[in-house]
Design an enzyme around this catalytic site. Structure first.
Site, PDB file in Angstrom:
ATOM      1  N   CYS A   2       0.819  -1.206   0.000  1.00  0.00           N
ATOM      2  CA  CYS A   2       0.000   0.000   0.000  1.00  0.00           C
ATOM      3  C   CYS A   2       0.854   1.257   0.000  1.00  0.00           C
ATOM      4  O   CYS A   2       1.983   1.247   0.478  1.00  0.00           O
ATOM      5  CB  CYS A   2      -0.876   0.041   1.241  1.00  0.00           C
ATOM      6  SG  CYS A   2      -1.795  -1.453   1.538  1.00  0.00           S
ATOM      7  N   ARG A  27       4.805   0.137  -6.108  1.00  0.00           N
ATOM      8  CA  ARG A  27       4.814  -0.693  -4.899  1.00  0.00           C
ATOM      9  C   ARG A  27       3.855  -1.879  -5.022  1.00  0.00           C
ATOM     10  O   ARG A  27       3.939  -2.811  -4.236  1.00  0.00           O
ATOM     11  CB  ARG A  27       4.400   0.157  -3.686  1.00  0.00           C
ATOM     12  CG  ARG A  27       5.402   1.228  -3.335  1.00  0.00           C
ATOM     13  CD  ARG A  27       4.826   2.191  -2.316  1.00  0.00           C
ATOM     14  NE  ARG A  27       4.662   1.597  -1.016  1.00  0.00           N
ATOM     15  CZ  ARG A  27       5.501   1.743  -0.002  1.00  0.00           C
ATOM     16  NH1 ARG A  27       6.595   2.463  -0.159  1.00  0.00           N
ATOM     17  NH2 ARG A  27       5.266   1.189   1.162  1.00  0.00           N
ATOM     18  N   TRP A  75      -3.160  -2.635  -1.347  1.00  0.00           N
ATOM     19  CA  TRP A  75      -2.829  -4.009  -1.755  1.00  0.00           C
ATOM     20  C   TRP A  75      -3.566  -4.890  -0.764  1.00  0.00           C
ATOM     21  O   TRP A  75      -3.237  -4.906   0.427  1.00  0.00           O
ATOM     22  CB  TRP A  75      -1.313  -4.190  -1.670  1.00  0.00           C
ATOM     23  CG  TRP A  75      -0.810  -5.486  -2.200  1.00  0.00           C
ATOM     24  CD1 TRP A  75      -0.498  -5.770  -3.500  1.00  0.00           C
ATOM     25  CD2 TRP A  75      -0.503  -6.671  -1.450  1.00  0.00           C
ATOM     26  NE1 TRP A  75      -0.035  -7.059  -3.600  1.00  0.00           N
ATOM     27  CE2 TRP A  75      -0.023  -7.639  -2.366  1.00  0.00           C
ATOM     28  CE3 TRP A  75      -0.591  -7.028  -0.102  1.00  0.00           C
ATOM     29  CZ2 TRP A  75       0.367  -8.917  -1.974  1.00  0.00           C
ATOM     30  CZ3 TRP A  75      -0.201  -8.308   0.292  1.00  0.00           C
ATOM     31  CH2 TRP A  75       0.269  -9.228  -0.655  1.00  0.00           C
ATOM     32  N   ASN A 101      -1.485   2.040   5.958  1.00  0.00           N
ATOM     33  CA  ASN A 101      -0.629   0.938   5.485  1.00  0.00           C
ATOM     34  C   ASN A 101      -0.306   0.069   6.680  1.00  0.00           C
ATOM     35  O   ASN A 101      -0.065   0.594   7.764  1.00  0.00           O
ATOM     36  CB  ASN A 101       0.720   1.456   4.971  1.00  0.00           C
ATOM     37  CG  ASN A 101       0.616   2.110   3.635  1.00  0.00           C
ATOM     38  OD1 ASN A 101      -0.467   2.216   3.079  1.00  0.00           O
ATOM     39  ND2 ASN A 101       1.746   2.561   3.131  1.00  0.00           N
ATOM     40  N   GLY A 102      -0.204  -1.242   6.461  1.00  0.00           N
ATOM     41  CA  GLY A 102       0.148  -2.135   7.566  1.00  0.00           C
ATOM     42  C   GLY A 102      -1.025  -3.035   7.899  1.00  0.00           C
ATOM     43  O   GLY A 102      -1.962  -3.179   7.102  1.00  0.00           O
ATOM     44  N   GLU A 488      16.828 -17.425 -10.051  1.00  0.00           N
ATOM     45  CA  GLU A 488      16.420 -16.044 -10.288  1.00  0.00           C
ATOM     46  C   GLU A 488      15.736 -15.907 -11.651  1.00  0.00           C
ATOM     47  O   GLU A 488      14.729 -15.205 -11.786  1.00  0.00           O
ATOM     48  CB  GLU A 488      17.644 -15.117 -10.179  1.00  0.00           C
ATOM     49  CG  GLU A 488      17.387 -13.652 -10.483  1.00  0.00           C
ATOM     50  CD  GLU A 488      16.329 -12.996  -9.604  1.00  0.00           C
ATOM     51  OE1 GLU A 488      15.899 -13.587  -8.603  1.00  0.00           O
ATOM     52  OE2 GLU A 488      15.915 -11.868  -9.951  1.00  0.00           O
ATOM     53  N   LYS A 492      11.933 -14.521 -12.192  1.00  0.00           N
ATOM     54  CA  LYS A 492      11.625 -13.375 -13.065  1.00  0.00           C
ATOM     55  C   LYS A 492      10.544 -13.762 -14.064  1.00  0.00           C
ATOM     56  O   LYS A 492       9.597 -13.021 -14.284  1.00  0.00           O
ATOM     57  CB  LYS A 492      12.852 -12.908 -13.851  1.00  0.00           C
ATOM     58  CG  LYS A 492      13.900 -12.098 -13.151  1.00  0.00           C
ATOM     59  CD  LYS A 492      13.522 -10.699 -12.754  1.00  0.00           C
ATOM     60  CE  LYS A 492      12.889 -10.679 -11.386  1.00  0.00           C
ATOM     61  NZ  LYS A 492      13.725 -10.449 -10.258  1.00  0.00           N
ATOM     62  N   GLU A 495       7.088 -14.186 -12.363  1.00  0.00           N
ATOM     63  CA  GLU A 495       6.399 -13.023 -11.816  1.00  0.00           C
ATOM     64  C   GLU A 495       5.878 -12.075 -12.877  1.00  0.00           C
ATOM     65  O   GLU A 495       4.852 -11.439 -12.663  1.00  0.00           O
ATOM     66  CB  GLU A 495       7.226 -12.282 -10.752  1.00  0.00           C
ATOM     67  CG  GLU A 495       8.588 -11.834 -11.132  1.00  0.00           C
ATOM     68  CD  GLU A 495       9.319 -11.167  -9.958  1.00  0.00           C
ATOM     69  OE1 GLU A 495      10.534 -11.107 -10.005  1.00  0.00           O
ATOM     70  OE2 GLU A 495       8.668 -10.685  -9.021  1.00  0.00           O
ATOM     71  N   HIS A 511      15.851 -36.567 -10.531  1.00  0.00           N
ATOM     72  CA  HIS A 511      15.132 -37.084  -9.360  1.00  0.00           C
ATOM     73  C   HIS A 511      13.667 -36.655  -9.334  1.00  0.00           C
ATOM     74  O   HIS A 511      13.026 -36.715  -8.285  1.00  0.00           O
ATOM     75  CB  HIS A 511      15.839 -36.633  -8.072  1.00  0.00           C
ATOM     76  CG  HIS A 511      17.251 -37.134  -7.992  1.00  0.00           C
ATOM     77  ND1 HIS A 511      17.560 -38.470  -7.861  1.00  0.00           N
ATOM     78  CD2 HIS A 511      18.435 -36.484  -8.079  1.00  0.00           C
ATOM     79  CE1 HIS A 511      18.877 -38.625  -7.839  1.00  0.00           C
ATOM     80  NE2 HIS A 511      19.428 -37.430  -7.983  1.00  0.00           N
ATOM     81  N   LYS A 611       6.020  -4.204  -4.418  1.00  0.00           N
ATOM     82  CA  LYS A 611       7.452  -3.900  -4.436  1.00  0.00           C
ATOM     83  C   LYS A 611       8.080  -4.070  -3.061  1.00  0.00           C
ATOM     84  O   LYS A 611       9.197  -4.530  -2.930  1.00  0.00           O
ATOM     85  CB  LYS A 611       7.652  -2.468  -4.946  1.00  0.00           C
ATOM     86  CG  LYS A 611       9.104  -2.081  -5.150  1.00  0.00           C
ATOM     87  CD  LYS A 611       9.702  -2.796  -6.345  1.00  0.00           C
ATOM     88  CE  LYS A 611      11.176  -2.557  -6.496  1.00  0.00           C
ATOM     89  NZ  LYS A 611      11.791  -3.537  -7.412  1.00  0.00           N
TER      90      LYS A 611
HETATM   91  C1  F6R Z   1      11.276 -10.260  -7.243  1.00  0.00           C
HETATM   92  C2  F6R Z   1      11.353  -9.418  -6.073  1.00  0.00           C
HETATM   93  C3  F6R Z   1      10.992 -10.021  -4.759  1.00  0.00           C
HETATM   94  C4  F6R Z   1      11.823  -9.374  -3.649  1.00  0.00           C
HETATM   95  C5  F6R Z   1      11.338  -9.862  -2.288  1.00  0.00           C
HETATM   96  C6  F6R Z   1      12.191  -9.291  -1.185  1.00  0.00           C
HETATM   97  O1  F6R Z   1      11.633  -9.569  -8.390  1.00  0.00           O
HETATM   98  O2  F6R Z   1      11.659  -8.262  -6.164  1.00  0.00           O
HETATM   99  O3  F6R Z   1      11.146 -11.398  -4.765  1.00  0.00           O
HETATM  100  O4  F6R Z   1      13.161  -9.702  -3.835  1.00  0.00           O
HETATM  101  O5  F6R Z   1      10.017  -9.466  -2.100  1.00  0.00           O
HETATM  102  O6  F6R Z   1      12.173  -7.911  -1.223  1.00  0.00           O
HETATM  103  P1  F6R Z   1      13.309  -7.047  -0.569  1.00  0.00           P
HETATM  104  O7  F6R Z   1      14.553  -7.281  -1.339  1.00  0.00           O
HETATM  105  O8  F6R Z   1      12.812  -5.639  -0.693  1.00  0.00           O
HETATM  106  O9  F6R Z   1      13.439  -7.500   0.844  1.00  0.00           O
END
Ligand code: F6R
Length: 616
Positions: A2, A27, A75, A101-102, A488, A492, A495, A511, A611
C-alpha cells in the site's frame, strides 16, 4: 505494497495526490482512493478497484476541490479488492477520513467493541477501525485536538501502521503517524506533504524528514510540521534525509517500461558501487562498522533474505566461503523467524539483504538475530529504510530508484555488494593478501563492461522468447553458483509472464522434474565455462533426448552448446566464475521481459505482487 500520500497547503490537493499515487504504483496495489476537505468544510472523495488512471478519471468527473487531502493505493490483505474496501475510510459522521498501510492485528476485537457501541462499518478491512477509534476520541477526551485523538486511537491498536488522518472540522490540518511502516514528511513553501516513501516527494523537494515509530506529526497549510514523539515531547531536530537522486531517475526517459530502463542501468549502478573501494583495509567498507579484531573473530555468517534478494544471498555464500573461508548459511526470512530450534554459533554476523529495506519478514528475522546477540549488517537500496535504521551497519547498493516491481538492478548490485563484503572479511581474517584483494577487485571492475556486452545481445533473448509461445511451463537448470542464476531466472519469468517456471540444480533434475519433459518443452540451462560445465552438458543431453527445446546461457565460443542447443544466450568470457552470475542473469531478465511482452502483460506492474512486502 500500500501507498500513502497527503498534502495540505496552497495548491489543489487532488492534483498532487493523484500524481503521488501514480508514483507509488510501483509498490503494487489493486485499488486506490483520495479524499479532500472541500472549501465548504466537508470531506469529499472517490475510490475504486483498479488503476490510478481510473481513479483520475473519477476524480475529474467528481470535480474534487480543496487544498488539504489524503490518498492511498491498497494491496488487499483483509477484504477483497473492491471499491468499498479501497481507502480512504470514513468514520460514522463522515467528517474523519483515514488511510492506512500495515495490518491492525486486533481489529476483530476492536470492531466488535465499536459495533457494540453503535459504530457502523462499511468495509471488510482491518483499517476501518482506525477511523471509528479516532471518531470516539474526537467526540470524547480529545475534542478539538486531532493529534491527541489519533494518539488515543493508536494506543488501542496492535500491529503495524502508517496513518494519515484528515478531519473536516480542522480543515488545513493533517495528522500522520507510524509504527513499523515507513512514513516521510516534507515541508515546502507550497505546503506540507506526507508519503509512505520518498518517491512522490522527489518532485517537490530534495529534503524529507523521517518519522520514528509512534511519532505523531501535524502538518499545517503554511507548510510547517510539528512532530511529537511517543512520550509527548516535541521533536525539534527530526532526522533529515537528502534525496540524492534526480526526480528524473524515477521517470521513463525514453524507455517503453521501467524494467527495460532498470535492466540497462546495471553497468552504471555497479560502477557507482565499486568506485573508490580500494584502501588501507584492502576493501574500504566503513559501512560495516566493525573493527578489524571483531571481523577477524567472525566464525559464521547467516544471510537472511526473501525472493530475489535470497538468490543474491546464495551467490554471496559462495563468495564469502571462497574468499573469507567462513561458513555461511542462507535462510528465508519467513522460515527463520519461526524456527525456534535455530542454532546460532558464537561470533556470527547476520547479513540481511533487502532492496526495499522494508520487507516485514526480513526485518523480523534481523530483530531476532539481534536479540540473539548478533551484529546485523544490512545490504539495501533504500536510503533511511527501516532495515538501514535498525542495522548496526548498512551498505547502500546505490542502484537508484527501482520502479519496476520485478527487481533487476538492485539484484545485481546486491550481489556485487556482497562480493565487497566477502573481500573485506577475507582481508580482515588474513585469508586474502592485499594483492589478492586488488586482483579480485580488478575482476569485479570488469563487470560493467561485461554487462554492456550482454545488453548489446538482447536480440538473442528476443529470439529465444519465441520458444515460450503457447507453453504452460518451463524448467531452469544450473549447477553451483549458476543454480542461483537459474532460480532467479525462473522467478523473473514467473512473476512477470505468469508462466510456470520450475528451477532446479541441474543434477537434481533426474530425481523428479525430468518427468515434465516432452517435445518442445522449454528448458533454460545456465552452463557457463567452468568445472561443472561438462556435468551440466550431460543434463542438457538428457533434456534433448526427450525432445525439450534447450535455451542455453553459455560462454562465447562454446561450440558444443552452439551445436546442440536450440538457442544460445552468449556471455563473454569472465575473469572469475564468481562474477558470471552478475553478468549472465541479464539475459534471463531480458528473456523474462520479452516473454511477458509477447503475452501482452504490463512488465512493470505484475498482478498480485508488491514492491515492498510489508506484511508477514
Ligand atoms: C522479485 C522481487 C521479490 C523481492 C522480495 C524481497 O523480483 O523483487 O522477490 O526480492 O520481495 O524484497 P526485498 O529485497 O525488498 O526485501
Amino acid at each position: 505494497m500500500c501507498g500513502v500520500v497527503g498534502y495540505t497547503g496552497k495548491r489543489q490537493a487532488v492534483d498532487w495526490l493523484l500524481d503521488g499515487l501514480q508514483t507509488l504504483e510501483y509498490r503494487g496495489y489493486d485499488s486506490a482512493g483520495v479524499q479532500v476537505v472541500s472549501p465548504s468544510g466537508n470531506l469529499h472523495g472517490v475510490k475504486c478497484a483498479g488503476r490510478v488512471a481510473i481513479l483520475r478519471e473519477r476524480a475529474h468527473t467528481a470535480n474534487l476541490h480543496g487544498t488539504c487531502g489524503i490518498g492511498h493505493t491498497r494491496w488487499a490483505t483483509h477484504g477483497t479488492p473492491t471499491d468499498r474496501n479501497a481507502h480512504p475510510h470514513l468514520d460514522c459522521t463522515g467528517r474523519i477520513a483515514i488511510v492506512h498501510n500495515g495490518i491492525i492485528e486486533n481489529y476483530q476485537q476492536l470492531k466488535r467493541e465499536l459495533m457494540a457501541d453503535g459504530h457502523e462499518f462499511r468495509s471488510d478491512t482491518d483499517s476501518e477501525v482506525v477511523a471509528h477509534l479516532v471518531e470516539e476520541a474526537w467526540a470524547g477526551p480529545a475534542r478539538g485536538d486531532l493529534a491527541a485523538a489519533v494518539r488515543n486511537a493508536c494506543d488501542r491498536l496492535e500491529g503495524s501502521w502508517a496513518l494519515a488522518v484528515a478531519c473536516a472540522d480542522v480543515p488545513g490540518e493533517l495528522v500522520v503517524t507510524r509504527l513499523g511502516s515507513p512514513l516521510v514528511v516534507a515541508s515546502t513553501d507550497d505546503g506540507a506533504y506526507v508519503a509512505s516513501d520518498v518517491m512522490p516527494l522527489s518532485s517537490v523537494t530534495s529534503r524529507v524528514f523521517q518519522l520514528d515509530d509512534r511519532d505523531i506529526a501535524t502538518l499545517h497549510a503554511d507548510g510547517s510540521i510539528d512532530i511529537v514523539d511517543r512520550d509527548g515531547r516535541l521533536v525539534s531536530n527530526p532526522v533529515a534525509m537528502e534525496i540524492d537522486w534526480d526526480a528524473s531517475a524515477a521517470r521513463l526517459g525514453g524507455y517503453s517500461d521501467f524494467m527495460a530502463k532498470e535492466i540497462s542501468e546495471q553497468p552504471e549502478a555497479i560502477e557507482r558501487l565499486l568506485a573508490g573501494r580500494l584502501g588501507k583495509h584492502g576493501i574500504e567498507l566503513d559501512e560495516l562498522k566493525l573493527g578489524k579484531e571483531e571481523l577477524a573473530a567472525l566464525r559464521h555468517v547467516v544471510i537472511i533474505a526473501c525472493g530475489t534478494s535470497y538468490h543474491a544471498g546464495l551467490t554471496a555464500k559462495v563468495a564469502i566461503e571462497r574468499w573469507a573461508k567462513i561458513p555461511v548459511s542462507v535462510e528465508y526470512a519467513s522460515e527463520f523467524i519461526y524456527d525456534d530450534d535455530y542454532l546460532v554459533p558464537d561470533h556470527t554476523l547476520c547479513v540481511v539483504i533487502t532492496q526495499s529495506g522494508e520487507t516485514a519478514d526480513t526485518l523480523a528475522a534481523a530483530r531476532r538475530m539481534r536479540g540473539m546477540g548478533c551484529d546485523v549488517f544490512a545490504i539495501t537500496n533504500v536510503l533511511g529504510s527501516t532495515a538501514a535504521r535498525e542495522a548496526d551497519g548498512t551498505l547502500y547498493v546505490q542502484a537508484g530508484p527501482e520502479v519496476a516491481v520485478a527487481s533487476t538492478k538492485a539484484y545485481t548490485a546486491q550481489m556485487v555488494a556482497s562480493f565487497l563484503l566477502a573481500l573485506r572479511l577475507g582481508f580482515a581474517n588474513g585469508r586474502l593478501t592485499r594483492d589478492e584483494v586488488e586482483k579480485h577487485l580488478h575482476d569485479l571492475e570488469q563487470i560493467p563492461d561485461l554487462m554492456r556486452e550482454v545488453l548489446s545481445r538482447r536480440w538473442q533473448d528476443k529470439q529465444a522468447a519465441r520458444r515460450f509461445r503457447h507453453k504452460g511451463s518451463s524448467l531452469f537448470l544450473g549447477r553451483n553458483v549458476s543454480s542461483a542464476t537459474a532460480f532467479e531466472g525462473a522467478l523473473k519469468l514467473k512473476e512477470i509472464s505468469y508462466l510456470h517456471a520450475e528451477a532446479y540444480p541441474a543434477g537434481e533434475m533426474k530425481h523428479g522434474p525430468i518427468a515434465l519433459l516432452e517435445p518442445g518443452f522449454p528448458v533454460v540451462a545456465v552452463v557457463p565455462a567452468g568445472h561443472v560445465h561438462d556435468k551440466t552438458m550431460s543434463n542438457i543431453q538428457e533434456c534433448l533426448a526427450r525432445g525439450a527445446s534447450v535455451i542455453a546461457v553459455a560462454t562465447d565460443g562454446d561450440e558444443r552448446v552452439a551445436k546442440l542447443c536450440q538457442e544460445v544466450l552468449g556471455v563473454p568470457n569472465c575473469p572469475d566464475d564468481i562474477i558470471v552470475p552478475a553478468v549472465s542473469v541479464l539475459h534471463l531478465q531480458m528473456l523474462a521481459r520479452y516473454v511477458a511482452r509477447d503475452r501482452g502483460y504490463d512488465v512493470d506492474k505484475p498482478r498480485n505482487l508488491a514492491k515492498s512486502v510489508t506484511v508477514e
